[in-house]
Design an enzyme around this catalytic site. Sequence first.
Site, short mmCIF file in Angstrom:
data_model
loop_
_atom_site.label_atom_id
_atom_site.label_comp_id
_atom_site.label_asym_id
_atom_site.label_seq_id
_atom_site.Cartn_x
_atom_site.Cartn_y
_atom_site.Cartn_z
N ALA A 135 -36.51 48.30 -87.09
CA ALA A 135 -37.36 48.13 -88.26
C ALA A 135 -36.78 46.98 -89.07
O ALA A 135 -35.61 46.64 -88.92
CB ALA A 135 -37.36 49.42 -89.07
N GLY A 167 -35.62 51.09 -84.46
CA GLY A 167 -37.06 51.18 -84.20
C GLY A 167 -37.47 50.50 -82.90
O GLY A 167 -38.49 50.86 -82.31
N GLU A 173 -36.81 53.01 -80.28
CA GLU A 173 -37.81 54.07 -80.45
C GLU A 173 -39.17 53.63 -79.89
O GLU A 173 -39.88 54.41 -79.26
CB GLU A 173 -37.92 54.44 -81.94
N GLU A 224 -28.84 53.21 -86.81
CA GLU A 224 -29.22 53.54 -88.19
C GLU A 224 -28.07 54.11 -89.00
O GLU A 224 -27.94 53.83 -90.19
CB GLU A 224 -30.39 54.55 -88.19
N1 CO8 Z 1 -34.43 43.50 -89.62
C1 CO8 Z 1 -34.56 42.30 -90.24
N2 CO8 Z 1 -34.03 41.18 -89.79
C2 CO8 Z 1 -33.30 41.23 -88.66
C3 CO8 Z 1 -33.10 42.44 -87.96
C4 CO8 Z 1 -33.71 43.60 -88.49
N3 CO8 Z 1 -33.62 44.80 -87.86
N4 CO8 Z 1 -32.31 42.18 -86.91
C5 CO8 Z 1 -32.04 40.87 -86.92
N5 CO8 Z 1 -32.63 40.29 -87.98
C6 CO8 Z 1 -32.58 38.87 -88.39
C7 CO8 Z 1 -31.24 38.53 -89.01
O1 CO8 Z 1 -31.22 38.89 -90.37
C8 CO8 Z 1 -31.21 37.03 -88.81
O2 CO8 Z 1 -32.04 36.42 -89.75
P1 CO8 Z 1 -31.46 35.23 -90.70
O3 CO8 Z 1 -31.11 34.15 -89.73
O4 CO8 Z 1 -32.61 34.91 -91.58
O5 CO8 Z 1 -30.28 35.80 -91.38
C9 CO8 Z 1 -31.89 36.86 -87.45
O6 CO8 Z 1 -32.67 38.05 -87.24
C10 CO8 Z 1 -30.92 36.71 -86.30
O7 CO8 Z 1 -30.03 37.83 -86.33
P2 CO8 Z 1 -28.43 37.68 -86.33
O8 CO8 Z 1 -28.03 36.38 -86.93
O9 CO8 Z 1 -27.87 38.92 -86.92
O10 CO8 Z 1 -28.17 37.63 -84.76
P3 CO8 Z 1 -26.82 38.07 -84.01
O11 CO8 Z 1 -26.97 37.58 -82.60
O12 CO8 Z 1 -25.62 37.67 -84.78
O13 CO8 Z 1 -26.86 39.68 -83.99
C11 CO8 Z 1 -27.93 41.83 -83.73
C12 CO8 Z 1 -27.89 40.34 -83.29
C13 CO8 Z 1 -26.65 42.52 -83.24
C14 CO8 Z 1 -29.15 42.46 -83.08
C15 CO8 Z 1 -27.99 41.89 -85.28
O14 CO8 Z 1 -29.06 41.07 -85.71
C16 CO8 Z 1 -28.24 43.27 -85.81
O15 CO8 Z 1 -27.32 44.10 -85.86
N6 CO8 Z 1 -29.50 43.55 -86.26
C17 CO8 Z 1 -29.83 44.81 -86.86
C18 CO8 Z 1 -29.99 45.90 -85.84
C19 CO8 Z 1 -30.28 47.23 -86.49
O16 CO8 Z 1 -29.48 47.77 -87.24
N7 CO8 Z 1 -31.49 47.77 -86.21
C20 CO8 Z 1 -31.87 49.05 -86.73
C21 CO8 Z 1 -32.65 48.86 -87.98
S1 CO8 Z 1 -33.02 50.39 -88.78
C22 CO8 Z 1 -34.29 51.02 -87.92
O17 CO8 Z 1 -34.80 50.46 -87.00
C23 CO8 Z 1 -34.77 52.36 -88.41
C24 CO8 Z 1 -36.09 52.76 -87.79
C25 CO8 Z 1 -36.72 53.86 -88.53
C26 CO8 Z 1 -36.85 53.54 -89.95
C27 CO8 Z 1 -37.78 54.34 -90.68
C28 CO8 Z 1 -38.13 53.60 -91.94
C29 CO8 Z 1 -38.46 54.25 -93.10
#
Ligand code: CO8
Length: 262
Positions: free
Chosen positions: A68, A113, A116, A136
């Site tokens: 998400a 997400g 999921e 999460e």
């Molecule tokens: N949301 C928003 N932006 C994201 C996300 C995300 N989930 N993942 C990556 N991005 C963005 C980064 O912010 C970055 O943007 P910017 O250049 O503008 O800063 C761009 O994508 C590239 O990402 P990274 O620079 O971080 O790339 P890396 O290669 O260094 O890392 C990773 C890759 C490991 C995938 C890292 O991006 C990461 O950890 N992302 C988050 C993963 C995560 O925690 N996902 C779970 C999110 S929570 C969720 O899904 C809950 C679902 C249910 C929710 C119910 C809601 C109410």
Amino acid sequence: MTESFAHLLVDVDGPVAVVTVHRPAALNALHAATIAELQMAFEALGANPSIRAIVLTGSGPKAFVAGADIKEMSVLDPLGMDAYARAGQRLCATIETLGTPVIAAVNGFALGGGNELAMACTLRIAADTARFGQPEIKLGLMPGFGGTQRLARLVGQGRALHMLLTGEPIDAQEAWRIGLVNRVVPAAEVLAAARATAAAIAALAPVAARLIIEAVVRGGGMPLADAVRLESALFGLVASTDDMREGTRAFVEKRPAEFKGH
Ligand code: CO8
């Protein structure tokens, strides 16, 4: 399909549609607008009888869907979070019960997400570079798109709890070993492999496919005696189709069957 989308690419080739989540700058993270577009696209494709299988993938080499959208989510109040989670759950339920088989081509990160969403698909084919996780808990959150339920059902409670409580991702081989994905292929071949599986299923009897999915998904939530009764009722229904007559006749006549979808 006539709709045009801001965050998706939809490509229809004969009976197979490929839906690509297209927000590569955010690693295809699902913000509300993407979830709404996916909902619209899957409802339209599911209602189209000429589409017999769908592939779902992410844009670029790095991510299927990285979760998400954390930036969007971080400013929501509790009611906003509830609405967000419900939109994601509705999308996952739509995909899971669409009737048209949906094959996730997991081309990179499938986190939160994203995992999921992949788990709501009928089948999952992973690139050998893909990584799967429910991180999460590292955000002080828990899964909200059905992850606590579908992960435990796919891989067992113990393995699911380990992934959910540590938040640590697993690689594609491990995902295959524990039953989270059906196949692992070299990264360059993941879309072609998913398309080939989709085309193979699309050539078979679509009513049977729809009823098999219903029996497995709906029956999976029922006591066994009720579930096998559901199976026999659906078996009766599939036996009423022209495709059943064609399939059995083709076997007897030693020729390939030509399924019509009714
Ligand atoms: N949301 C928003 N932006 C994201 C996300 C995300 N989930 N993942 C990556 N991005 C963005 C980064 O912010 C970055 O943007 P910017 O250049 O503008 O800063 C761009 O994508 C590239 O990402 P990274 O620079 O971080 O790339 P890396 O290669 O260094 O890392 C990773 C890759 C490991 C995938 C890292 O991006 C990461 O950890 N992302 C988050 C993963 C995560 O925690 N996902 C779970 C999110 S929570 C969720 O899904 C809950 C679902 C249910 C929710 C119910 C809601 C109410």
